[in-house]
Design an enzyme around this catalytic site. Sequence first.
Site, short mmCIF file in Angstrom:
data_model
loop_
_atom_site.label_atom_id
_atom_site.label_comp_id
_atom_site.label_asym_id
_atom_site.label_seq_id
_atom_site.Cartn_x
_atom_site.Cartn_y
_atom_site.Cartn_z
CG ASP A 472 -1.07 8.32 -1.73
OD1 ASP A 472 -1.94 8.31 -2.62
OD2 ASP A 472 0.05 8.83 -1.85
CD GLU A 501 -3.44 5.32 -4.86
OE1 GLU A 501 -3.93 5.80 -5.89
OE2 GLU A 501 -2.54 5.88 -4.23
#
Length: 793
Positions: A472, A501
């Site tokens: 994340d 990400e």
Amino acid sequence: MNPVGNLAKARAHWVNRNTIAWVGADPNDIYRLHYSATGGINIDSTAGVQGGGFIPLTTVSGGLVQSVLERFPYLRGATAFRISPDLFTQIPGFLKGQLVLVQFDDDRPVDATSLQISGVLDDLFYFDGQLGARPFDRAVRFRLWAPTAQSVRLLIYDDPGGTVPVIYSMTENPPGVWETRLGDSAWFNRKYYLYEVKVYSREEGRLVTNLVTDPYSFGLSADSSKSLLVDFSSPLAKPALWKDAPKPHLASGADIVLYELHIRDFSISDETVPIGDRGKYTAFTHFFSRGMLHLWSLADSGLTHVHLLPSFDFTSVPELASEQVVPVIDPSWGPASPLQQAAIVDVRDRDGFNWGYDPYHYGVPEGSYSTAPSGLDRIREFRQMVESLHLIGLRVVMDVVYNHTASAGQDPFSVLDKVVPGYYYRLDRNGDFYANTCCPDTASEHRMFFKLMLDTLEIWAREYNLDGFRFDLMGFSFVDNLLEIKKALRAIDPTIYLYGEGWDFGEVADNSLGVNATQTNMAGTGIGTFSDRGRDALRGGGPHDRGHSLVENQGFINGLWYDDNSSSSLPRGERLQQLLDAGDLVKLALAATIKDYQFMDSHGQLVKGAELRYNGQPAGYAKDPPDVINYVSAHDNQTLFDINQYRIPMDATMDDRVRTNNLGIALVALAQGIPFFHAGDDILRSKSFDRNSYNSGDWFNRLDWSYQTNNFAVGLPQQLDNCGDWAVMTPFLLNPAIRPGFDAIYQAHLYFREMLQIRKSSPLFRLRTGQEVKQRLKFCNVGQSQQPALIVM
């Protein structure tokens, strides 16, 4: 009284054992480092400095040396102060209390600040050994890294609800590790423990005594109130066939197809799962439930990996089912009623649902997904889930959140900051927590936080047999971090795949703190990043669309120019050029977003991927296909079905709505790179337009594996993130003609399986290198004379 400075702030930095830096300090004044083991330092312009002792500092001409600036680039231009080598042996003692840097004009204090100490802790106290509670020479060895603590005691409990512990002292050994050896093997899987840490807290301005769980916990009681001693090799911690079932074969990272799934969503509404296992790890052991049969069918068609949303221990859900509150929702409430979301908001954080992006303990499975959160059950059941998915041919990815923790400081859910205050987090120039990731931002550039990352990832790979990790907000870590992680995990299993990400924002943006793990910087590493280029071209608009733009921003798959929904005021010619430009980005996505892939764009120019523009940035950034995760929807933002409903003309038939969904699926499935699908993309999944369903309960996040409903028009979504768009949503939610039934949903599912089968059928859809893509992939129907909205690859 005329107080000087603000000691609650920390504007100075102790960067290594002999250097302190302060941005904006006048190098012509005199500076002293004041210290007090008990705190209580006060500074007054008239009375001077009261409390504690001090050491003189020497101002360094020329400022900080280059090696320090490389580590702390934000200190460029700071005044540097040197500590005498004669005092080095005293530094560990100084660090255990209050520290204040005071500026004097002659003998009068004119400014003062506390210090950030992560640099000097990394310099003096890095420890590369094992931490936590582990077997050692027929005993249990407890180790806690706490170099700033004045004392640490160990509290042992016989059961998870125990209130009267047996207390043991611990001894500090270099470098800052508190240790004791006690008990025997019978303690494992039975005894619980806490640490009592006495430490100075700048936040509190005093010494505090914290009762805290182990940052290196491997097991926990319910609601994480105590740490559990765990023996991973115990038969009680393992399924019967643990590690006897081989992992599904994976020849290359380019063969991966990902399916993102929330553990509770998977089974909480599945009536073919026994009620006690719904929403739990154990739901995956029921091989003939509707949900498992659905996954099995996808695995047979070509799906390779299930990506599980966070399943480490998090804070936002009561772990005991008996303590969870179920919202009361009347099925008669209308399709555009606000009552459903109000009922969910009324019990939020007390029900059983959350995405779980609020880390508590990084090395323990989340307890709310277990049938019994205390003890070994959560460990054994997590392993059963992994084993079951392996048995039906699916590898397992874990979504990890190392960019922040749920809280810090003296908050009840804080762990790391109660052990070593101010160390594990990234602080701004005033010493306050950065929170650009939503919560206190952790600092992977600090050596012992990175060690915690690496050590817990190795636990998940080795002890839980996981096959990959999705990071994340990976851009808040650094390329060097990820490459070291890749090396360590590949030593455990060479087929482990990493991705995340790679967004570039916040305090790390533009390599401000080092080369961060963004899309561009990760190219060529074999670690994937999500590509927003193809996503936005396919869907239209972007993730921040609001109000009328939700309808107006049509994309390549849902009617831009060729099936206009009449919402845009732009001339038709401009809409056509928008379509052609989107088509170029779609072509680039099909070519794995490779930066030097060359083709003719819609203007008739021969361009490379990096020469196309996306929001002012180079569109192409990848080197090889595994660098890129292609997707058209994920847990964030609206589902593929929902965003299409806004943009497809209202009078479109259900067949055309299904075809639009199918087109999005096909373009992801047949693109070079790694395809990523949100669970339910294949069954027209809806969240009733909820753009951020992280805390919207089971009602808005429902998955129906019977294919009877896709969960569209079950009420207006939660007010906090959506109320500004309720007026736009309402006409769609009230239109029964756009609610799909079984036939539409099942046809979409069959089409998805067919796309997986086609991808699996030939290595041409799974090219491994950028060079192969450039040699073998070609587009026809290009340039200024092309037929719009048609891609020929």
